[in-house]
Design a protein around this motif. Structure first.
Motif, PDB file in Angstrom:
ATOM      1  N   LEU A 114       0.823  -1.200   0.000  1.00  0.00           N
ATOM      2  CA  LEU A 114       0.000   0.000   0.000  1.00  0.00           C
ATOM      3  C   LEU A 114       0.864   1.260   0.000  1.00  0.00           C
ATOM      4  CD1 LEU A 114      -2.643  -1.077   2.680  1.00  0.00           C
ATOM      5  CD2 LEU A 114      -2.702  -1.438   0.195  1.00  0.00           C
ATOM      6  N   SER A 115       0.513   2.213  -0.848  1.00  0.00           N
ATOM      7  CA  SER A 115       1.241   3.479  -0.951  1.00  0.00           C
ATOM      8  C   SER A 115       0.755   4.432   0.135  1.00  0.00           C
ATOM      9  CB  SER A 115       0.999   4.103  -2.325  1.00  0.00           C
ATOM     10  OG  SER A 115       1.409   3.230  -3.359  1.00  0.00           O
ATOM     11  N   CYS A 116       1.679   4.883   0.979  1.00  0.00           N
ATOM     12  CA  CYS A 116       1.349   5.765   2.091  1.00  0.00           C
ATOM     13  C   CYS A 116       2.308   6.954   2.107  1.00  0.00           C
ATOM     14  CB  CYS A 116       1.460   5.017   3.425  1.00  0.00           C
ATOM     15  SG  CYS A 116       0.445   3.536   3.564  1.00  0.00           S
ATOM     16  N   ALA A 117       1.986   7.949   2.897  1.00  0.00           N
ATOM     17  CA  ALA A 117       2.871   9.093   3.102  1.00  0.00           C
ATOM     18  C   ALA A 117       2.667   9.636   4.501  1.00  0.00           C
ATOM     19  CB  ALA A 117       2.620  10.176   2.063  1.00  0.00           C
ATOM     20  N   LEU A 118       3.771  10.017   5.138  1.00  0.00           N
ATOM     21  CA  LEU A 118       3.746  10.603   6.468  1.00  0.00           C
ATOM     22  C   LEU A 118       4.529  11.910   6.433  1.00  0.00           C
ATOM     23  CD1 LEU A 118       2.993  10.310   9.480  1.00  0.00           C
ATOM     24  CD2 LEU A 118       5.173   9.122   9.807  1.00  0.00           C
ATOM     25  N   ASP A 119       3.860  13.013   6.680  1.00  0.00           N
ATOM     26  CA  ASP A 119       4.496  14.339   6.655  1.00  0.00           C
ATOM     27  C   ASP A 119       5.247  14.569   5.343  1.00  0.00           C
ATOM     28  OD1 ASP A 119       3.551  14.835   9.233  1.00  0.00           O
ATOM     29  OD2 ASP A 119       5.341  13.952  10.157  1.00  0.00           O
ATOM     30  N   GLY A 120       4.625  14.157   4.246  1.00  0.00           N
ATOM     31  CA  GLY A 120       5.206  14.375   2.940  1.00  0.00           C
ATOM     32  C   GLY A 120       6.247  13.373   2.503  1.00  0.00           C
ATOM     33  N   VAL A 121       6.532  12.385   3.340  1.00  0.00           N
ATOM     34  CA  VAL A 121       7.529  11.358   3.015  1.00  0.00           C
ATOM     35  C   VAL A 121       6.808  10.060   2.665  1.00  0.00           C
ATOM     36  CG1 VAL A 121       9.516  10.038   3.826  1.00  0.00           C
ATOM     37  CG2 VAL A 121       9.198  12.415   4.570  1.00  0.00           C
ATOM     38  N   SER A 122       7.103   9.518   1.498  1.00  0.00           N
ATOM     39  CA  SER A 122       6.457   8.280   1.068  1.00  0.00           C
ATOM     40  C   SER A 122       6.960   7.090   1.868  1.00  0.00           C
ATOM     41  CB  SER A 122       6.717   8.039  -0.422  1.00  0.00           C
ATOM     42  OG  SER A 122       6.030   8.984  -1.209  1.00  0.00           O
ATOM     43  N   LEU A 123       6.072   6.175   2.156  1.00  0.00           N
ATOM     44  CA  LEU A 123       6.445   4.890   2.726  1.00  0.00           C
ATOM     45  C   LEU A 123       5.448   3.855   2.237  1.00  0.00           C
ATOM     46  CD1 LEU A 123       5.272   4.409   6.381  1.00  0.00           C
ATOM     47  CD2 LEU A 123       4.798   6.533   5.186  1.00  0.00           C
ATOM     48  N   HIS A 124       5.845   2.602   2.298  1.00  0.00           N
ATOM     49  CA  HIS A 124       5.002   1.523   1.806  1.00  0.00           C
ATOM     50  C   HIS A 124       4.677   0.568   2.946  1.00  0.00           C
ATOM     51  CE1 HIS A 124       6.448   2.080  -2.632  1.00  0.00           C
ATOM     52  NE2 HIS A 124       5.659   3.050  -2.193  1.00  0.00           N
ATOM     53  N   LEU A 125       3.454   0.070   2.901  1.00  0.00           N
ATOM     54  CA  LEU A 125       2.982  -0.853   3.924  1.00  0.00           C
ATOM     55  C   LEU A 125       2.607  -2.168   3.260  1.00  0.00           C
ATOM     56  CD1 LEU A 125       2.271  -0.765   7.049  1.00  0.00           C
ATOM     57  CD2 LEU A 125      -0.102  -0.536   6.293  1.00  0.00           C
ATOM     58  N   LEU A 126       3.242  -3.247   3.683  1.00  0.00           N
ATOM     59  CA  LEU A 126       2.891  -4.578   3.196  1.00  0.00           C
ATOM     60  C   LEU A 126       1.712  -5.094   4.009  1.00  0.00           C
ATOM     61  CD1 LEU A 126       6.524  -5.907   2.854  1.00  0.00           C
ATOM     62  CD2 LEU A 126       4.897  -5.666   0.956  1.00  0.00           C
ATOM     63  N   ALA A 127       0.634  -5.412   3.307  1.00  0.00           N
ATOM     64  CA  ALA A 127      -0.576  -5.905   3.957  1.00  0.00           C
ATOM     65  C   ALA A 127      -0.768  -7.361   3.548  1.00  0.00           C
ATOM     66  CB  ALA A 127      -1.782  -5.075   3.536  1.00  0.00           C
ATOM     67  N   TYR A 128      -0.842  -8.239   4.512  1.00  0.00           N
ATOM     68  CA  TYR A 128      -0.945  -9.676   4.252  1.00  0.00           C
ATOM     69  C   TYR A 128      -2.293 -10.230   4.710  1.00  0.00           C
ATOM     70  CZ  TYR A 128       4.164  -9.408   3.882  1.00  0.00           C
ATOM     71  OH  TYR A 128       5.445  -9.062   3.540  1.00  0.00           O
ATOM     72  N   LEU A 129      -2.835 -11.117   3.896  1.00  0.00           N
ATOM     73  CA  LEU A 129      -3.961 -11.966   4.289  1.00  0.00           C
ATOM     74  C   LEU A 129      -5.156 -11.163   4.805  1.00  0.00           C
ATOM     75  CD1 LEU A 129      -1.877 -14.809   5.978  1.00  0.00           C
ATOM     76  CD2 LEU A 129      -2.929 -14.847   3.706  1.00  0.00           C
ATOM     77  N   PHE A 130      -5.444 -10.049   4.137  1.00  0.00           N
ATOM     78  CA  PHE A 130      -6.628  -9.259   4.470  1.00  0.00           C
ATOM     79  C   PHE A 130      -7.778  -9.667   3.550  1.00  0.00           C
ATOM     80  CE2 PHE A 130      -4.119  -6.917   1.374  1.00  0.00           C
ATOM     81  CZ  PHE A 130      -5.051  -6.565   0.406  1.00  0.00           C
ATOM     82  N   ASP A 131      -8.986  -9.299   3.934  1.00  0.00           N
ATOM     83  CA  ASP A 131     -10.157  -9.543   3.092  1.00  0.00           C
ATOM     84  C   ASP A 131     -10.130  -8.541   1.942  1.00  0.00           C
ATOM     85  OD1 ASP A 131     -12.620  -9.759   1.895  1.00  0.00           O
ATOM     86  OD2 ASP A 131     -13.784  -9.359   3.719  1.00  0.00           O
ATOM     87  N   PRO A 132      -9.933  -8.987   0.694  1.00  0.00           N
ATOM     88  CA  PRO A 132      -9.807  -8.040  -0.419  1.00  0.00           C
ATOM     89  C   PRO A 132     -11.089  -7.301  -0.752  1.00  0.00           C
ATOM     90  CG  PRO A 132      -9.898 -10.287  -1.234  1.00  0.00           C
ATOM     91  CD  PRO A 132      -9.807 -10.383   0.255  1.00  0.00           C
ATOM     92  N   ASP A 133     -12.215  -7.787  -0.240  1.00  0.00           N
ATOM     93  CA  ASP A 133     -13.502  -7.159  -0.541  1.00  0.00           C
ATOM     94  C   ASP A 133     -13.990  -6.244   0.576  1.00  0.00           C
ATOM     95  OD1 ASP A 133     -13.742  -8.512  -3.024  1.00  0.00           O
ATOM     96  OD2 ASP A 133     -14.377 -10.318  -1.964  1.00  0.00           O
TER      97      ASP A 133
END
Length: 287
Positions: free
Chosen positions: A63-82
């Motif tokens: 997942l594409s995220c940003a904190l105070d203008g700085v990009s970071l990525h979050l790996l999301a595992y085994l979530f309900d896609p719907d």
């Protein structure tokens, strides 16, 4: 048991189709592989249909995220896609990708680079267009020698001359949405400084307090001292530590399984997840 929890296919910015990726993972001797394309789960069905005997698939997304203008990525595992709220946010990010990529092409042209949108669109194909596709176009044009060399301040790194910001999730919101969808949230390559600015490590404690499960420590863009520091920090915060290739096929030099996750950590990830379950191929490993 060999476990790689971060890979990309043509559903986003990898060069292997989802089917090719799982076959390559099996051939590389992996037991478990996660498909974590950027902001999409579109490749999961094809990967599951092609899943070889003896290989287990962990479904996920980066997942594409940003904190105070700085990009970071979050790996999301085994979530309900719907799950509706998380699905809506992923769609917002994906919908912004084409206008953003077009704007970056425009900036490159202003800098004298003869890159055409049609070239970038051809490279992206059916995948979610992103910076690696633009970087590949720059390699094809001879502007830079490798994809990684495009991710510099001179070109398309965060804050670079041709960089354009995109819609990104607040990471605290992202963690909340992943957890609400029954998933497990791991901060991806948090110290990959070559890509641009990185979030301060002081933010890790706040994210842990918001429900973050882990940190991706063993990654090609973390040197030995960085990995040691991140592992100690994760220990202090009670966070899981993962390792993975961040495989993109031929777009990057890293190989599948170059970095891996400890089986006990993987077991804890599967114990925490309630939104989906690992998918074993015929004779594959079950948790």
């Amino acid at each position: 048991m060999r476990i790689d929890l971060h890979t990309h296919s043509t559903a986003s910015d990898g060069t292997d189709t989802p089917a090719e990726l799982v076959r390559t993972a099996a051939a590389a001797g992996l037991d478990i592989v996660a498909l974590t394309d950027h902001d999409t789960t579109r490749g999961h069905a094809e990967a599951i249909a092609a899943l070889p005997e003896g290989l287990t698939l962990v479904t996920g997304a980066e997942l594409s995220c940003a904190l105070d203008g700085v990009s970071l990525h979050l790996l999301a595992y085994l979530f309900d896609p719907d799950e509706p709220e998380l699905l809506r946010e992923r769609e917002l990010v994906r919908d912004d990708r084409v206008p953003r990529a077009r704007a970056m092409v425009g900036k490159l042209r202003e800098l004298g680079v003869p890159v055409e949108w049609d070239r970038v669109a051809r490279i992206a194909g059916d995948g979610s267009v992103g910076r690696p596709h633009i970087a590949t176009a720059l390699v094809e044009l001879g502007v830079v020698p490798t994809v990684s060399d495009a991710f510099t301040p001179q070109w398309i790194a965060d804050g670079g001359r041709a960089h354009v910001a995109k819609h990104e999730l607040d990471p605290f919101t992202a963690v909340r949405l992943v957890k609400a969808a029954g998933g497990v949230a791991v901060l991806a390559h948090p110290a990959a400084a070559k890509r641009g600015r990185t979030v301060p490590e002081s933010a890790f404690a706040e994210l842990a307090g918001a429900g973050l499960d882990g940190i991706e420590v063993d990654h090609a863009e973390h040197d030995a001292l960085t990995r040691e520091r991140l592992r100690a920090l994760a220990g202090d915060l009670g966070l899981l530590t993962t390792g993975s290739s961040d495989y993109h096929g031929s777009r990057k030099e890293v190989r599948l399984g170059e970095y891996t996750t400890d089986p006990e950590i993987y077991g804890e990830i599967t114990r925490r997840a309630t939104g989906a379950f690992p998918v074993p191929g015929a004779g594959g490993h079950r948790s």
